[in-house]
Design a protein around this motif. Structure first.
Motif, PDB file in Angstrom:
ATOM      1  N   THR A  33      34.228  38.524  36.142  1.00  0.00           N
ATOM      2  CA  THR A  33      33.903  38.924  34.778  1.00  0.00           C
ATOM      3  C   THR A  33      33.306  37.764  34.001  1.00  0.00           C
ATOM      4  OG1 THR A  33      35.835  40.402  34.826  1.00  0.00           O
ATOM      5  CG2 THR A  33      34.815  40.005  32.698  1.00  0.00           C
ATOM      6  N   TYR A  59      31.075  42.648  35.544  1.00  0.00           N
ATOM      7  CA  TYR A  59      31.661  42.961  34.241  1.00  0.00           C
ATOM      8  C   TYR A  59      31.471  41.781  33.293  1.00  0.00           C
ATOM      9  CZ  TYR A  59      34.063  46.565  36.955  1.00  0.00           C
ATOM     10  OH  TYR A  59      34.345  47.615  37.779  1.00  0.00           O
ATOM     11  N   PHE A  61      32.678  40.569  28.955  1.00  0.00           N
ATOM     12  CA  PHE A  61      33.219  40.972  27.660  1.00  0.00           C
ATOM     13  C   PHE A  61      33.104  39.847  26.640  1.00  0.00           C
ATOM     14  CE2 PHE A  61      37.014  39.388  29.848  1.00  0.00           C
ATOM     15  CZ  PHE A  61      37.697  38.689  28.870  1.00  0.00           C
ATOM     16  N   THR A 131      25.433  44.357  34.193  1.00  0.00           N
ATOM     17  CA  THR A 131      26.777  44.003  33.763  1.00  0.00           C
ATOM     18  C   THR A 131      27.371  45.119  32.905  1.00  0.00           C
ATOM     19  OG1 THR A 131      26.242  41.643  33.785  1.00  0.00           O
ATOM     20  CG2 THR A 131      28.159  42.329  32.484  1.00  0.00           C
ATOM     21  N   ARG A 132      28.578  45.535  33.244  1.00  0.00           N
ATOM     22  CA  ARG A 132      29.280  46.556  32.474  1.00  0.00           C
ATOM     23  C   ARG A 132      30.165  45.869  31.442  1.00  0.00           C
ATOM     24  NH1 ARG A 132      33.236  51.299  34.995  1.00  0.00           N
ATOM     25  NH2 ARG A 132      33.348  52.575  33.109  1.00  0.00           N
ATOM     26  N   LEU A 134      33.051  45.224  28.720  1.00  0.00           N
ATOM     27  CA  LEU A 134      34.436  45.617  28.514  1.00  0.00           C
ATOM     28  C   LEU A 134      34.955  45.004  27.221  1.00  0.00           C
ATOM     29  CD1 LEU A 134      35.783  44.887  32.123  1.00  0.00           C
ATOM     30  CD2 LEU A 134      35.022  47.094  31.226  1.00  0.00           C
ATOM     31  N   LEU A 192      41.789  44.871  34.812  1.00  0.00           N
ATOM     32  CA  LEU A 192      40.969  43.667  34.802  1.00  0.00           C
ATOM     33  C   LEU A 192      41.619  42.523  35.565  1.00  0.00           C
ATOM     34  CD1 LEU A 192      38.436  42.230  33.554  1.00  0.00           C
ATOM     35  CD2 LEU A 192      39.931  41.582  31.664  1.00  0.00           C
ATOM     36  N   PRO A 212      36.180  49.964  28.686  1.00  0.00           N
ATOM     37  CA  PRO A 212      34.703  49.978  28.791  1.00  0.00           C
ATOM     38  C   PRO A 212      34.085  50.297  27.448  1.00  0.00           C
ATOM     39  CG  PRO A 212      35.717  51.264  30.551  1.00  0.00           C
ATOM     40  CD  PRO A 212      36.809  50.969  29.567  1.00  0.00           C
TER      41      PRO A 212
END
Length: 215
Positions: A33, A59, A61, A131-132, A134, A192, A212
């Motif tokens: 991530t 991922y 964030f 990239t997703r 979060l 995660l 998400p």
């Protein structure tokens, strides 16, 4: 404290971007991530998110740790640089997969910044997926031990889970006459991170669930 002062006051101000590579510590396993901290300046925040996405991590964030954030990214921001970070593994280990994704992230960042024109560390790596994003912003997204015991997970890292779903069981090794305690998620999302060590003390983080988000 001397090292932290040197980094923030002497080293970071000489650079445009600070890239901090983490490996989940020795007790936790993380999904790969990327991470940036929220910047009050919209343009610098947008650039930080662009660089985070450029790493090619599955991922990512944005953390909101405030102006006094005691992190490398907070120090970079105060020094006038953009801080980018991420979790590239866990358990104090290196694996073929974690080394590959780390090499690809470094290559991608250097290419994006114009430092190199082609991959240096992983020239034959596979193309990354988008990239997703979060969100991890609430205490209720974590599961924590409240006493000494033995944690048995019921889900895997990366699983999608729902509010109220079984997360695992907690065993009291000092009271073998007691049945195990079922633990449940308070939030829905993606697992995660998870604790690697089975034995736990009060306050240890057992799992984190990220939400998400769009964008």
């Amino acid at each position: 404290s001397r090292l932290a002062n040197f980094l923030e006051a002497e080293l970071f101000p000489r650079h445009d971007v600070v890239f901090d590579i983490h490996s989940g510590g020795t007790s936790m396993e993380h999904l790969p991530t990327a991470l940036v901290e929220r910047h009050t300046d919209p343009d610098r925040h947008r650039r930080g998110v662009e660089l985070m996405r450029a790493l090619g991590m599955p991922y990512g964030f944005v953390a909101d740790n405030g102006r006094a954030s005691p992190t490398s990214m907070g120090a970079a921001r105060r020094a006038g640089a953009i801080g980018v970070s991420g979790e590239f593994g866990g358990g104090g280990t290196a694996t073929v997969d974690t080394m590959a994704i780390t090499a690809r992230a470094i290559d991608s960042l250097m290419i994006t910044l114009g430092v190199v024109e082609a991959p240096v560390l992983a020239p034959e790596s596979k193309p990354s997926t988008p990239t997703r994003l979060l969100s991890l912003s609430r205490h209720s997204q974590g599961l924590y031990a409240t006493r000494r015991g033995w944690f048995e997970p019921a889900v895997r890292l990366g699983d999608g889970v729902s509010d109220g779903q079984l997360a695992g069981w907690y065993h009291d090794l000092e009271r073998l006459d007691l049945a195990e305690e079922a633990l449940y998620f308070a939030e829905s999302g993606i697992v995660l991170s998870r604790r690697l060590h089975t034995i736990c003390e009060a306050g240890d983080c057992l799992m984190q669930v990220a939400e998400p988000v769009e964008g």
